[in-house]
Design an enzyme around this catalytic site. Structure first.
Site, mmCIF file in Angstrom:
data_model
loop_
_atom_site.group_PDB
_atom_site.id
_atom_site.type_symbol
_atom_site.label_atom_id
_atom_site.label_comp_id
_atom_site.label_asym_id
_atom_site.label_seq_id
_atom_site.Cartn_x
_atom_site.Cartn_y
_atom_site.Cartn_z
ATOM 1 N N ASN A 113 10.788 10.077 6.269
ATOM 2 C CA ASN A 113 10.158 8.771 6.452
ATOM 3 C C ASN A 113 8.646 8.824 6.224
ATOM 4 O O ASN A 113 8.068 7.899 5.654
ATOM 5 C CB ASN A 113 10.458 8.223 7.848
ATOM 6 C CG ASN A 113 11.836 7.573 7.916
ATOM 7 O OD1 ASN A 113 12.508 7.417 6.907
ATOM 8 N ND2 ASN A 113 12.244 7.197 9.125
ATOM 9 N N GLU A 168 15.007 13.355 9.004
ATOM 10 C CA GLU A 168 14.821 11.901 8.950
ATOM 11 C C GLU A 168 13.357 11.521 9.157
ATOM 12 O O GLU A 168 12.796 10.702 8.419
ATOM 13 C CB GLU A 168 15.680 11.204 10.015
ATOM 14 C CG GLU A 168 17.186 11.366 9.855
ATOM 15 C CD GLU A 168 17.721 10.824 8.533
ATOM 16 O OE1 GLU A 168 17.016 10.073 7.848
ATOM 17 O OE2 GLU A 168 18.851 11.194 8.186
ATOM 18 N N ARG A 196 18.145 3.515 -0.233
ATOM 19 C CA ARG A 196 18.042 3.961 1.157
ATOM 20 C C ARG A 196 19.083 3.219 1.976
ATOM 21 O O ARG A 196 19.353 2.037 1.725
ATOM 22 C CB ARG A 196 16.646 3.683 1.742
ATOM 23 C CG ARG A 196 15.485 4.187 0.923
ATOM 24 C CD ARG A 196 15.648 5.583 0.408
ATOM 25 N NE ARG A 196 15.893 6.592 1.442
ATOM 26 C CZ ARG A 196 15.998 7.877 1.167
ATOM 27 N NH1 ARG A 196 15.901 8.316 -0.057
ATOM 28 N NH2 ARG A 196 16.216 8.731 2.150
HETATM 29 N N1 ATP Z 1 6.540 6.961 8.856
HETATM 30 C C1 ATP Z 1 6.733 5.686 8.494
HETATM 31 N N2 ATP Z 1 5.718 4.958 7.968
HETATM 32 C C2 ATP Z 1 5.897 3.663 7.582
HETATM 33 N N3 ATP Z 1 7.077 3.012 7.683
HETATM 34 C C3 ATP Z 1 8.119 3.672 8.221
HETATM 35 C C4 ATP Z 1 8.019 5.030 8.640
HETATM 36 N N4 ATP Z 1 9.223 5.416 9.136
HETATM 37 C C5 ATP Z 1 10.026 4.353 9.021
HETATM 38 N N5 ATP Z 1 9.391 3.289 8.462
HETATM 39 C C6 ATP Z 1 9.962 1.938 8.232
HETATM 40 O O1 ATP Z 1 11.158 1.820 8.981
HETATM 41 C C7 ATP Z 1 12.259 1.473 8.116
HETATM 42 C C8 ATP Z 1 13.538 2.086 8.663
HETATM 43 O O2 ATP Z 1 13.495 3.503 8.628
HETATM 44 P P1 ATP Z 1 14.867 4.306 8.555
HETATM 45 O O3 ATP Z 1 14.571 5.747 8.453
HETATM 46 O O4 ATP Z 1 15.761 3.858 9.653
HETATM 47 O O5 ATP Z 1 15.530 3.752 7.194
HETATM 48 P P2 ATP Z 1 15.080 4.110 5.689
HETATM 49 O O6 ATP Z 1 14.157 5.259 5.671
HETATM 50 O O7 ATP Z 1 14.612 2.863 5.053
HETATM 51 O O8 ATP Z 1 16.490 4.528 5.039
HETATM 52 P P3 ATP Z 1 17.222 5.961 5.244
HETATM 53 O O9 ATP Z 1 16.525 6.674 6.363
HETATM 54 O O10 ATP Z 1 18.619 5.632 5.572
HETATM 55 O O11 ATP Z 1 17.064 6.660 3.955
HETATM 56 C C9 ATP Z 1 11.846 1.965 6.751
HETATM 57 O O12 ATP Z 1 12.515 1.290 5.699
HETATM 58 C C10 ATP Z 1 10.337 1.690 6.775
HETATM 59 O O13 ATP Z 1 10.083 0.331 6.495
HETATM 60 MG MG MG Z 2 14.545 7.009 6.682
#
Ligand code: ATP
Ligand code: MG
Lengths: 145, 112
Positions: free
Chosen positions: A49, A45, A104
């Site tokens: 990200n 995860e 996502r």
């Molecule tokens: N390393 C990062 N850099 C910039 N933004 C981030 C980062 N990690 C998370 N985010 C932000 O946090 C939000 C939520 O992250 P999360 O992993 O919970 O969901 P997601 O990645 O959008 O979906 P999923 O993990 O279910 O595929 C993301 O949509 C993004 O906007």
């Molecule tokens: Mg994610």
């Protein structure tokens, strides 16, 4: 304390590689298969990200991974120097995603929180993001004697 | 990851072999969407017997296919779900909308 550090280019093909490396590092303290799967998922995860959000799927940029073990206490840091998170609180909400068009689910942070004991997010816009996760495994070794 | 398709009159069986993550979800999407676009089958059986890993990328990819199947009036069912995969599906809220059957035969039968 034992530790390991690695850096990789932010390419999606590296996701499985990082999972395997961190799992191998943790394996020395004999976690259950379930615990190992949970750690792998949390790693996946955080790394996904960095690639997908931090570096906006450009497949460019670097990801730094540090894992350490002190007894049965495991600590993991995953960091990018990408775009950063504007609103950390909102980002951590279950189902929040900035990229619904890429299918996502917005479940990454919830899964990390579920599978690890503690999750800390540090981020600054235009600077990058660092995720720190802690987890203790099973019983302390002296409990088994 | 390998995606194997088995076409049956009642629906399409999709056998996933390997790990479903951000990297491999593309393959899963492409292969299944190509088949769904033919408009021959309506129902989908996802067989996870040989799926060794899944994260939130899998949740999103499965939900995307579910929406297509639903829009065409079809059903989606899971089978071969391990304990760990089940946990991920549950967190993603998928188990309230998609049933789990123990194996392919039962999954196919549930589509009648
Ligand atoms: N390393 C990062 N850099 C910039 N933004 C981030 C980062 N990690 C998370 N985010 C932000 O946090 C939000 C939520 O992250 P999360 O992993 O919970 O969901 P997601 O990645 O959008 O979906 P999923 O993990 O279910 O595929 C993301 O949509 C993004 O906007
Ligand atoms: Mg994610």
């Amino acid at each position: 304390m034992n530790y390991m550090k690695m850096e990789i280019p932010a390419r999606s093909e590296n996701e499985s590689f990082v999972r395997v490396v961190v799992a191998a590092f943790v394996a020395r303290i004999d976690p259950t298969l379930e615990e190992l799967n949970e750690v792998k998922t949390a790693v996946s995860e955080a790394v996904t990200n960095c690639i997908l959000h931090g570096y906006d799927n450009s497949e460019e940029g670097i990801i730094w991974i540090t894992a350490s073990l002190e007894g049965n206490k495991f600590s993991l840091e995953i960091e990018d120097r990408g775009k950063g998170i504007a609103d950390i609180e909102r980002a951590r909400e279950p189902l929040y995603t900035e990229k619904p068009e890429l299918e996502r689910a917005g479940m990454g942070f919830s899964i990390m929180e579920n599978f690890m004991d503690e999750l800390y997010v540090e981020s600054a816009l235009g600077m990058g993001t660092r995720i720190r996760m802690l987890r203790s495994f099973g019983k302390k070794s002296w409990d088994n004697h | 990851m390998q995606v194997k398709l088995i076409r049956r009159k009642i629906g399409l069986i999709v056998r996933l072999n390997g790990e479903l993550d951000h990297h491999t979800a593309t393959v899963f999407r492409e292969v299944v969407d190509k088949e769904l676009a033919k408009d021959i089958v309506q129902n989908l059986v996802l067989n996870f017997d040989n799926l060794t890993f899944m994260d939130s990328s899998g949740i999103g990819a499965i939900l995307g296919r579910y929406r297509q199947v639903k829009a065409k009036g079809g059903k989606m069912v899971f089978c071969g779900v391990s304990k760990h995969i089940k946990k991920i599906l549950q967190m993603g809220g998928l188990l309230t909308i998609i049933p789990i059957l123990s194996d392919e035969t039962k999954a196919l039968a549930s589509l009648h």
